[in-house]
Design a protein around this motif. Structure first.
Motif, short mmCIF file in Angstrom:
data_model
loop_
_atom_site.label_atom_id
_atom_site.label_comp_id
_atom_site.label_asym_id
_atom_site.label_seq_id
_atom_site.Cartn_x
_atom_site.Cartn_y
_atom_site.Cartn_z
N GLY A 102 38.34 2.94 12.94
CA GLY A 102 36.97 2.82 12.46
C GLY A 102 36.12 3.99 12.88
O GLY A 102 35.27 4.47 12.11
N GLN A 109 37.12 6.95 10.72
CA GLN A 109 36.62 6.78 9.35
C GLN A 109 35.11 7.01 9.29
O GLN A 109 34.62 7.69 8.38
N SER A 110 34.38 6.46 10.25
CA SER A 110 32.92 6.59 10.22
C SER A 110 32.49 8.05 10.38
O SER A 110 31.48 8.47 9.80
N THR A 111 33.24 8.83 11.17
CA THR A 111 32.87 10.24 11.34
C THR A 111 33.16 11.05 10.09
O THR A 111 32.54 12.10 9.87
N SER A 170 26.89 11.14 6.20
CA SER A 170 25.79 10.40 6.82
C SER A 170 24.75 10.02 5.78
O SER A 170 24.58 10.69 4.76
#
Length: 421
Positions: free
Chosen positions: A182, A185-187, A191
């Motif tokens: 996670g 993936q989030s990085t 944004s």
């Protein structure tokens, strides 16, 4: 016993045939019979229970009984057999429970008559002693067997405890892997600040079913052109997220290699890269792992848009009319190598509303009849809200989704992107 001579004779004949009474004199048997009671028991009836006071010596004339301690079965006895002698000899409460297996008749000898016969009939006492020793040995064997079984169970429990500890450790590692996946993936996802700066008037709904997602959204800028993608990878959770991370990485590589981004060309190159990556072990990965994707390139300066899709469409709402840009009916990663994805070009008008979504929303089960949300319901909703502010649209879609879902589980990852031109 109040009974006729014929009945006494019948019972005496039965007793004389029983091994225990071989050698016992006939007058002794008759005396025993007259002093005893003939008792009948129904199927399943308890004759006496463990801990009951000893009140007789039981001789089975008809039917069968079961002698057991707690839930452990010791023995079944039929006609000519007997029970209750151990408690009488030891002058202790019964150590077992006796139950009638079926309808049976027993001759119940009072304790004093039993003791007299034991003292006066040597054949009776000898045979009773032999049988008692045999039973005690059988019980000892059973107890030894149970002790060994308990030791085996204890050993198995230790192994189970060790396995449970290993499972807990594995679960912790899996949890850590999920958290790590996670985080990765989030990085890799763009944004919201970047999207707000570049797209300005938009909304994004991104609701993974689990902590990590098989869906992803992607953004890149190539000079004055903005590249946006929404994708749904095979599966959800960790497996889906691994495919999504591959997809994001490959898209970043491809966009850096091209001077002019063309959606169809990009999906063709992405398909080849996914093929090479996932088919290294052909037997394991053949025709299973891939992604649905909608890819657009927007030129706001010239108000132009190019679209290409793999199983994932684009909706355009203009002047209360909804147009559908159909995708190629293949998946990226499972389409044949060098498959050519098509590009569709269109001119944009100010205030056009563009929508891209994965199938998690339309596949959600719910409603009064527990059906799919469906594309028709989504189209109707978008037509109703397309002229409103994107943030208002976002809330309207979420309200509709949560109301439809109700108490049901979320079916899949849900992603929907709306862009106001």
């Amino acid at each position: 016993m109040e009974t006729g001579d014929d009945k006494i004779k019948t019972i005496r004949n039965k007793l004389s045939e029983a091994p225990l009474f071989i050698g016992t004199q006939g007058y002794q048997l008759e005396t025993v019979i007259r002093a005893s009671m003939l008792v009948e028991y129904t199927d399943g009836q308890i004759i006496f229970e463990r801990g009951d006071r000893a009140n007789g010596f039981f001789i089975i004339l008809e039917g069968k009984v079961k002698i057991h301690a707690r839930q452990i079965k010791y023995i079944e006895l039929g006609p000519g057999k007997y029970f209750g002698e151990y408690a009488l000899i030891e002058k202790q409460p019964h150590s077992s429970t006796v139950t009638a297996i079926n309808h049976c008749k027993c001759l119940v000898m009072p304790p004093d008559i039993f003791n007299n016969l034991l003292q006066q009939s040597l054949p009776f006492s000898n045979r009773l002693l032999q049988t008692l020793i045999h039973r005690l040995r059988s019980k000892d064997k059973l107890e030894i067997s149970l002790t060994e079984k308990n030791a085996e169970i204890s050993e198995q429990n230790e192994k189970i405890s060790e396995q449970n500890q290993k499972i807990r450790e594995q679960n912790e590692r899996i949890h850590e892997s999920i958290e790590y996946a996670g985080m990765i993936q989030s990085t890799m996802l763009p944004s919201t600040k970047l999207l707000e700066m570049k797209l300005e008037n938009y909304f994004l709904i991104f609701h993974p079913r689990e902590k990590v997602s098989g869906d992803f959204y992607w953004f890149a800028q190539k000079e004055n052109k903005y590249c946006v993608a929404i994708s749904d990878c095979t599966g959800h959770g960790v497996p889906g997220s691994m495919i999504s991370i591959l997809g994001i990485s490959f898209l970043n590589e491809i966009i850096n290699q091209l001077d002019q981004p063309d959606p169809g060309e990009i999906l063709t190159l992405l398909n080849n890269k996914m093929q090479n990556a996932l088919n290294q072990n052909h037997e394991r990965y053949h025709s299973h792992d891939g992604m649905d994707i909608a890819f657009i390139v927007i030129d706001f300066d010239n108000m132009e848009l190019s679209f290409s899709g793999a199983q994932s469409p684009m909706y355009l709402v203009r002047n209360n009319e909804l147009s559908v840009f159909d995708p190629n009916k293949v998946n990226v990663g499972t389409a044949p190598n060098n498959y050519q994805f098509t590009t569709q070009d269109t001119l944009l008008d100010r205030d056009d509303m563009l929508y891209f979504f994965t199938d998690g929303l339309v596949d959600q089960l719910g409603g009064e009849e527990y059906k799919r949300y469906g594309t028709c319901q989504l189209k109707d909703l978008l037509m109703q809200i397309a002229d409103q502010d994107p943030q208002v649209q976002e809330q309207a879609i979420l309200d509709s989704f949560w109301e439809w879902k109700g108490e049901n589980k979320q079916t899949d990852d849900v992603t929907l992107l709306g862009i106001r031109v």
